[in-house]
Design a protein around this motif. Structure first.
Motif, PDB file in Angstrom:
ATOM      1  N   GLN A 332       0.829  -1.215   0.000  1.00  0.00           N
ATOM      2  CA  GLN A 332       0.000   0.000   0.000  1.00  0.00           C
ATOM      3  C   GLN A 332       0.862   1.263   0.000  1.00  0.00           C
ATOM      4  OE1 GLN A 332      -2.553  -1.186   3.246  1.00  0.00           O
ATOM      5  NE2 GLN A 332      -4.320  -1.376   1.875  1.00  0.00           N
ATOM      6  N   ARG A 333       2.007   1.215   0.722  1.00  0.00           N
ATOM      7  CA  ARG A 333       2.901   2.380   0.758  1.00  0.00           C
ATOM      8  C   ARG A 333       3.520   2.637  -0.616  1.00  0.00           C
ATOM      9  NH1 ARG A 333       5.775   0.572   4.710  1.00  0.00           N
ATOM     10  NH2 ARG A 333       7.825   0.420   3.784  1.00  0.00           N
ATOM     11  N   MET A 334       3.743   1.570  -1.366  1.00  0.00           N
ATOM     12  CA  MET A 334       4.386   1.739  -2.673  1.00  0.00           C
ATOM     13  C   MET A 334       3.502   2.499  -3.670  1.00  0.00           C
ATOM     14  SD  MET A 334       7.422   0.572  -2.156  1.00  0.00           S
ATOM     15  CE  MET A 334       7.244   1.143  -0.462  1.00  0.00           C
ATOM     16  N   VAL A 364       9.508   9.693  -4.897  1.00  0.00           N
ATOM     17  CA  VAL A 364      10.408   9.132  -3.874  1.00  0.00           C
ATOM     18  C   VAL A 364      11.091  10.262  -3.124  1.00  0.00           C
ATOM     19  CG1 VAL A 364      12.469   7.720  -3.469  1.00  0.00           C
ATOM     20  CG2 VAL A 364      10.777   6.983  -5.157  1.00  0.00           C
ATOM     21  N   VAL A 365      11.592  11.239  -3.864  1.00  0.00           N
ATOM     22  CA  VAL A 365      12.314  12.346  -3.222  1.00  0.00           C
ATOM     23  C   VAL A 365      11.352  13.211  -2.398  1.00  0.00           C
ATOM     24  CG1 VAL A 365      13.665  14.447  -3.663  1.00  0.00           C
ATOM     25  CG2 VAL A 365      14.154  12.348  -4.945  1.00  0.00           C
ATOM     26  N   GLU A 366      10.177  13.466  -2.946  1.00  0.00           N
ATOM     27  CA  GLU A 366       9.177  14.286  -2.234  1.00  0.00           C
ATOM     28  C   GLU A 366       8.726  13.664  -0.926  1.00  0.00           C
ATOM     29  OE1 GLU A 366       6.786  16.346  -5.910  1.00  0.00           O
ATOM     30  OE2 GLU A 366       5.688  14.941  -4.624  1.00  0.00           O
ATOM     31  N   THR A 367       8.417  12.364  -0.995  1.00  0.00           N
ATOM     32  CA  THR A 367       7.808  11.707   0.176  1.00  0.00           C
ATOM     33  C   THR A 367       8.848  11.093   1.104  1.00  0.00           C
ATOM     34  OG1 THR A 367       7.676   9.563  -0.932  1.00  0.00           O
ATOM     35  CG2 THR A 367       5.766  11.020  -1.170  1.00  0.00           C
ATOM     36  N   GLY A 368      10.041  10.831   0.581  1.00  0.00           N
ATOM     37  CA  GLY A 368      11.034  10.099   1.393  1.00  0.00           C
ATOM     38  C   GLY A 368      10.696   8.630   1.553  1.00  0.00           C
ATOM     39  N   GLU A 397      19.524   8.414  -1.726  1.00  0.00           N
ATOM     40  CA  GLU A 397      20.572   9.103  -2.473  1.00  0.00           C
ATOM     41  C   GLU A 397      20.518   8.792  -3.978  1.00  0.00           C
ATOM     42  OE1 GLU A 397      24.418   8.256  -0.792  1.00  0.00           O
ATOM     43  OE2 GLU A 397      25.487   9.344  -2.380  1.00  0.00           O
ATOM     44  N   CYS A 398      20.176   7.553  -4.327  1.00  0.00           N
ATOM     45  CA  CYS A 398      20.052   7.197  -5.751  1.00  0.00           C
ATOM     46  C   CYS A 398      19.028   8.100  -6.435  1.00  0.00           C
ATOM     47  CB  CYS A 398      19.599   5.744  -5.924  1.00  0.00           C
ATOM     48  SG  CYS A 398      20.695   4.511  -5.221  1.00  0.00           S
ATOM     49  N   PHE A 399      17.921   8.315  -5.741  1.00  0.00           N
ATOM     50  CA  PHE A 399      16.805   9.042  -6.342  1.00  0.00           C
ATOM     51  C   PHE A 399      17.070  10.551  -6.378  1.00  0.00           C
ATOM     52  CE2 PHE A 399      15.465   5.010  -4.782  1.00  0.00           C
ATOM     53  CZ  PHE A 399      14.732   4.504  -5.847  1.00  0.00           C
ATOM     54  N   SER A 400      17.713  11.061  -5.334  1.00  0.00           N
ATOM     55  CA  SER A 400      18.001  12.500  -5.342  1.00  0.00           C
ATOM     56  C   SER A 400      19.071  12.819  -6.382  1.00  0.00           C
ATOM     57  CB  SER A 400      18.369  13.003  -3.941  1.00  0.00           C
ATOM     58  OG  SER A 400      19.222  12.119  -3.275  1.00  0.00           O
ATOM     59  N   LYS A 401      20.091  11.961  -6.485  1.00  0.00           N
ATOM     60  CA  LYS A 401      21.087  12.161  -7.555  1.00  0.00           C
ATOM     61  C   LYS A 401      20.421  12.116  -8.929  1.00  0.00           C
ATOM     62  CE  LYS A 401      25.401  10.167  -5.682  1.00  0.00           C
ATOM     63  NZ  LYS A 401      26.225   8.926  -5.720  1.00  0.00           N
TER      64      LYS A 401
END
Lengths: 414, 414
Positions: A332-334, A364-368, A397-401
């Motif tokens: 559900q979180r995904m 991913v970056v927005e929600t963490g 870090e993968c997603f923010s990069k």
């Protein structure tokens, strides 16, 4: 086009992709770039001096299997002299669980995305415990590898040809109605694969060889996984390279780093240190023995399977730990980090809702919220093998990069 | 002993019972009392002049299969002259889905409860649509029956012998983790049966015959059901005849009446008119075409399967109607009329809770909650076949009659 249209196009391509197991061939004959002393491995590219123990162990086994060396010591020396040509499986339409080693004499599944004419490749599944992909290379591993490549593979090839291909996408869709999440629980999909193969195995093989093959595939439990992984890669690759798309097209780990690929940034990897795994250990082993997260199998999560489908696979918690409620909540979180729901892969106990599909790096970056990965656990030293299974996450870090790099492709600078 | 102790003893016996498919034999050689012109049928005993259409249709087909008659007209005349010896399957360790017809030349599964040395018998599953158990008897039915009895059965027998038996209880327990409820959804259990049989089929049969058999069993989808039904009967019969026990040991329907048996009252039937079925119809058919509830397959519900396990089988609603939430609530309601939870049969998405197990006639009468039955729907006329699948209930009257009779056995009079 805008990000929304780019993502729609990306997910349309992935969603309408097919995955058909069409052949078993020698890697040297089909995998792009596969030449003498070539070694493809899981995850983003990594050199011998940086590699983790289980990957080194698997490479030791592979060089002996190839006949390039006669002992582990010779294998290490060969690697240290720089005589092996390493690269990432993912860079060559290949995909490998755990260490993910592919060398020229290994037989590989050939899986076709017929809609987009993409062929992908994966080796045959060896079973659990002391196996090459977890870094084991003793005599039993070498013998099983020889049998799989010399006897099992040709038999399967003939059966697959006679069947005119096995529709893996259909098997995945059915197995999701049967308690599989297709990454760490493959009991239904493996049985469906066998039921599809059997009438043809019987027709093409000698009875004793068919019986041995049937018992092996049934007993291995997850045999179907490797071809499903190739199927997932073929589907996701169809969605790669779409300018403006923020959808993840691969998550892969080499045991040192976790890397992701994003449609809009093509084949570039965005990496971070590979995390540890929360898991259930086989008797005699514990967290101190465990290698960090390893393998290309997170391609299943990238495709809306694995942890993304575990709401419908409550029994998987007996293997990876947790409770059915936890499995439900994880899936559900995904939904919070994905762009849409899958048209074909459905979760029956969520009222046949499509699995969360299309990880969006922005979300991913927005929600963490990090993509959860169901995975096996390898011993951190070469030569030992699998010691458990559990859950981990792809690092933020993968997603923010990736998001920074994506913004640059769109003419935005930080 | 008191009711509580009697019920504990009854459920202990049923719970620790085994179910192993050990053989396939001709009914005349193994089913007790099976002689010339003998016809066993589903549900409580019923005579020809009272029988429903699909049961008459199946008997017409069976008499032609046996060679007792050459046409439907001759078959009807034979039955009307009183020359067929009818009795309930249940009275002879037999069990049959829908019309449930067993005649001497039919091959039957032999299923052993090894713990209590009880053998039970069921015919082979024919598929869906135009099939004998739903009252069809045209040329295609006759041909399939001939092939199943003449070719499929001997092949299966040899494979079962070589396997030294197939553990059906284990298959049921595994399939409950794979989305089956084992009555109307048998996709996983059927695949598991095939995976268990295949290595032996390959070894004992000619390749072309094995391929044909494999395709039939896989395609039939529910082939495993008949042997599972025999397994359930063998387990429940072990719990029968315990003085003072209020546990239901059988629910069975002959298409006119639904009957139940209770441990403390032995082999006596308590009957009420068979109810209609709420269901999903095949194209071209509707409720007006439907026969009332029919068949011995409610033995699965009596054993803690079927509707009692459908919380873990959300995909079954695609066949019988309803929603996954409805499936969940149905199973949850059944806990209110059962004595305990099953030790071996578990529902993964209820946190591996045992299925509701041991229907207590006192609880049914007290609460008015009726055992739900998942079932197929036969056309009410002979010669047509299956027209749908759905849900029904065992009538309250069966349970209140049983409770009165039970009280009398305990020296209580109304």
């Amino acid at each position: 086009m805008g990000i929304r249209s780019a993502n729609d196009e990306c997910l349309k391509r992935i969603g309408e992709s097919t995955a058909v197991l069409v052949d078993i061939r020698l890697a040297r004959d089909v995998v792009p770039g596969m030449g003498d002393k070539t070694v493809y491995h899981a995850g983003p590219p990594v050199d011998w001096d940086q590699m983790c123990g289980p990957m080194r162990g698997a490479i030791i086994g592979a060089t002996m299997f190839e006949g390039w060396t006669k002992s582990p010591e010779e294998a290490v020396a060969l690697a240290e002299r720089g005589e092996l040509r390493f690269d990432s499986c993912h860079n060559h339409r290949g995909i490998g669980p755990m260490a993910g080693i592919i060398t020229p004499s290994m037989q590989v599944h050939v899986v076709r995305n017929e809609k987009y004419e993409i062929e992908t490749y994966s080796t045959l599944y060896m079973g659990v415990g002391k196996v090459l992909r977890h870094g084991a290379y003793d005599q039993t591993v070498m013998e099983r590898l020889a049998w799989m490549n010399g006897e099992l593979a040709p038999l399967l090839r003939d059966a697959i040809h006679r069947a005119e291909g096995i529709d893996l996408k259909s098997i995945v869709a059915q197995a999701l109605q049967m308690g599989d999440e297709l990454h760490n629980r493959n009991k239904a999909s493996n049985a469906l694969l066998l039921c599809a193969l059997y009438p043809h195995l019987v027709a093409v093989g000698a009875a004793d060889k068919v019986e041995t093959a049937a018992r092996f595939i049934d007993g291995a439990g997850h045999f179907v996984l490797n071809s499903v992984m190739a199927g997932c890669k073929g589907m996701l690759d169809a969605g790669g390279g779409i300018d403006g798309s923020t959808i993840v097209t691969a998550i892969a780990r080499n045991g040192v780093e976790t890397g992701i690929r994003v449609s809009g940034t093509g084949d570039r990897w965005f990496t971070a240190p590979a995390p540890r795994i929360e898991g259930v250990y086989f008797p005699g082993y514990g967290p101190d023995d465990a290698n960090p997260d390893l393998g290309d199998s997170a391609i299943t999560e990238s495709a809306g399977l694995g942890s993304f489908a575990m709401a419908g696979a409550p029994a998987v918690v007996q293997y990876i730990g947790g409770t059915p409620q936890f499995a439900l909540e994880t899936t559900q979180r995904m939904y919070e980090i994905t762009a849409t729901e899958h048209d074909t892969f459905k979760i029956p106990n969520l009222n046949f809702r499509g699995t969360p599909f299309g990880i969006d790096i922005r979300k991913v970056v927005e929600t963490g919220i990090l993509p959860v990965i169901n995975t096996g656990i390898a011993h951190r030293n070469p030569g030992i093998g699998q010691i458990g299974a559990g859950l981990t996450e792809a690092p933020l870090e993968c997603f923010s990069k990736a998001l920074v790099a994506f913004a640059e492709t769109q003419g935005v600078t930080a």
